[in-house]
Design a protein around this motif. Structure first.
Motif, mmCIF file in Angstrom:
data_model
loop_
_atom_site.group_PDB
_atom_site.id
_atom_site.type_symbol
_atom_site.label_atom_id
_atom_site.label_comp_id
_atom_site.label_asym_id
_atom_site.label_seq_id
_atom_site.Cartn_x
_atom_site.Cartn_y
_atom_site.Cartn_z
ATOM 1 N N HIS A 33 0.981 -1.180 -0.214
ATOM 2 C CA HIS A 33 0.094 -0.113 0.056
ATOM 3 C C HIS A 33 0.763 1.285 0.225
ATOM 4 O O HIS A 33 2.179 1.132 0.525
ATOM 5 C CB HIS A 33 -0.935 -0.026 1.196
ATOM 6 C CG HIS A 33 -1.800 -1.265 1.360
ATOM 7 N ND1 HIS A 33 -3.003 -1.190 0.643
ATOM 8 C CD2 HIS A 33 -1.839 -2.413 2.003
ATOM 9 C CE1 HIS A 33 -3.529 -2.422 0.790
ATOM 10 N NE2 HIS A 33 -2.878 -3.171 1.590
ATOM 11 N N GLN A 34 0.284 2.380 -0.422
ATOM 12 C CA GLN A 34 1.051 3.726 -0.424
ATOM 13 C C GLN A 34 0.710 4.432 0.818
ATOM 14 O O GLN A 34 -0.570 4.468 1.049
ATOM 15 C CB GLN A 34 0.628 4.524 -1.656
ATOM 16 C CG GLN A 34 0.998 3.964 -3.007
ATOM 17 C CD GLN A 34 0.756 4.663 -4.284
ATOM 18 O OE1 GLN A 34 -0.554 4.400 -4.665
ATOM 19 N NE2 GLN A 34 1.552 5.599 -4.847
ATOM 20 N N VAL A 35 1.547 4.817 1.557
ATOM 21 C CA VAL A 35 1.151 5.306 2.836
ATOM 22 C C VAL A 35 1.954 6.568 3.060
ATOM 23 O O VAL A 35 3.200 6.888 2.578
ATOM 24 C CB VAL A 35 1.669 4.530 3.950
ATOM 25 C CG1 VAL A 35 1.425 5.013 5.369
ATOM 26 C CG2 VAL A 35 1.139 3.127 3.942
ATOM 27 N N ARG A 36 1.211 7.764 3.432
ATOM 28 C CA ARG A 36 1.853 8.956 4.114
ATOM 29 C C ARG A 36 1.567 9.236 5.489
ATOM 30 O O ARG A 36 0.212 8.996 5.729
ATOM 31 C CB ARG A 36 1.474 10.150 2.966
ATOM 32 C CG ARG A 36 1.873 11.464 3.537
ATOM 33 C CD ARG A 36 1.138 12.420 2.830
ATOM 34 N NE ARG A 36 2.051 12.875 1.784
ATOM 35 C CZ ARG A 36 2.313 14.083 1.070
ATOM 36 N NH1 ARG A 36 1.396 15.111 1.169
ATOM 37 N NH2 ARG A 36 3.151 14.144 0.137
ATOM 38 N N VAL A 37 2.525 9.462 6.077
ATOM 39 C CA VAL A 37 2.248 9.869 7.651
ATOM 40 C C VAL A 37 2.473 11.379 7.812
ATOM 41 O O VAL A 37 3.411 12.111 7.479
ATOM 42 C CB VAL A 37 3.148 9.044 8.545
ATOM 43 C CG1 VAL A 37 2.891 9.688 9.963
ATOM 44 C CG2 VAL A 37 2.740 7.595 8.618
#
Length: 385
Positions: A33-37
């Protein structure tokens, strides 16, 4: 899936982002999955504006307002929401329904009502607000914010079974509450063979939230009555200097020579610390705050194979299976807790067996790769809502 995560604070000094948000984000990224925090660095200003990629996770620290007044706090929440929206996620996972992350969630819900979002609970926030002595007006505002978000979220993830029940009631009949306890993220779990030591050492790994210095001193006196040469190693500090109060009691009771205060121990040094003790003790008062929490320090100890004795309160009695992954004493029974520690010190083979079983249990049932599936189920539920 593109998952944006809104952290409640910076990576330091508090633990939620470091121990809960980032390990989950890395597990999701590892699953493809593509994840941005997105991080509000109000408590770590030096990181404002920094960006980096951590094992496939894009970490974005928004700009830090120059002052701590209400308008600047609103600006910081807006920056969080903007960083989420410009990335065009499929779903947003917001950690904590109060503070900057909660404000950002409200903005997102109002500006983009079609955007699916999940709220994460890892503490009973209103209990904390009362304990910290916030003004009643502020407590009412934060309670309203929490209720507003819990009722409108597409799904809720909760770190303890107590919080699952509480959130289910707060949602007033809506389902979609998922049990997502804290997990472990270690390349090698367990601590290997522990060398024999002349002085038995017991670790208290604490912020003094779960217990009072008086309880610790009482339990330790009961231990010393049976193992006079034992040493208590205290790693951590209290929110109000409770470790100094413990030392004052130890001095008054004549046991200070066997109590060592380490203060905060750097993360990279903890494995060495855990290998240098024979057991760990966790006194836990039976309060709503302690029943609600999911004790990351306990998970850390068990994952490293440290034999643990604790009071059976909330998730402590979930992570620790009596005589299988540790020893439990009934809540409030300090004599039983002290006896459990003495048993671990006198029966090193029992401690070694419990430690190995605990490490294996954490690796199989509480690894973040497995727990990421729960987070994805919550995201799917929010998308379908």
């Amino acid at each position: 899936m593109r998952v944006a995560m809104v952290a409640p604070f910076a990576l330091a000094p508090k633990g939620t982002t470091r121990w809960r948000v980032m390990p989950l984000a890395r597990a999701l990224a590892a699953a493809g999955h593509q994840v941005r925090v997105v991080v509000p660095p109000y408590d770590w200003p030096a990181s404002a504006g920094l960006r980096w990629v951590d094992q496939g996770v894009e970490v974005v620290h928004v700009g830090q307002p120059s002052r701590g007044n209400l308008p600047d706090r609103g600006v910081l929440a807006l920056q969080l929401a903007r960083s989420v929206l410009c990335w065009r996620p499929d779903v947003v996972h917001v950690f904590k329904p109060v503070g900057y992350s909660g404000m950002a969630a409200m903005i997102l819900a109002l500006v983009r009502p079609a955007l699916p979002w999940v709220i994460d609970l890892d503490d009973w926030e209103r209990g904390w607000h009362a304990r910290q002595g916030h003004a009643r007006t502020l407590q009412r505002v934060l309670r309203w914010q929490e209720d507003w978000l819990l009722h409108r979220a597409g799904a809720v993830t909760a770190a303890s079974q107590w919080l699952v029940a509480w959130a289910s009631a707060a949602r007033r009949g809506r389902d979609g509450v998922f049990y997502l306890p804290n997990g472990v993220e270690l390349p090698e779990i367990g601590r290997g063979k522990v060398p024999a030591r002349a002085t038995p050492r017991v670790l208290l790994y604490t912020r003094f939230v779960e217990h009072t210095p008086l309880t610790v001193a009482t339990v330790w006196c009961l231990v010393l009555a049976q193992v006079p040469d034992a040493e208590l190693v205290v790693a951590g500090q209290g929110l109000a200097g409770q470790e100094r109060e413990l030392m004052t009691l130890a001095t008054a009771w004549g046991i200070a020579d066997g109590v060592q205060l380490l203060g905060w121990v750097p993360e990279l040094s903890r494995a060495g610390l855990f290998a240098a003790v024979d057991a760990a003790v966790l006194p836990v008062a039976d309060t709503a705050l302690n029943r609600a929490k999911c004790p990351m320090r306990l998970a850390d100890l068990l994952a490293h194979g440290v034999p643990v004795a604790a009071h059976a309160v909330g998730e402590y009695a979930v992570y620790i299976r009596q005589q299988e992954t540790g020893l439990l004493a009934l809540a409030g029974d300090d004599v039983a807790l002290a006896n459990a520690i003495v048993q671990l010190l006198r029966e090193p083979e029992l401690g070694a067996n419990l430690g190995r079983a605990a490490a294996s249990f954490m690796k199989s049932d509480y690894n973040w790769t497995k727990l990421a599936g729960v987070a994805l189920a919550a995201c799917d539920r929010a998308i379908a809502d």
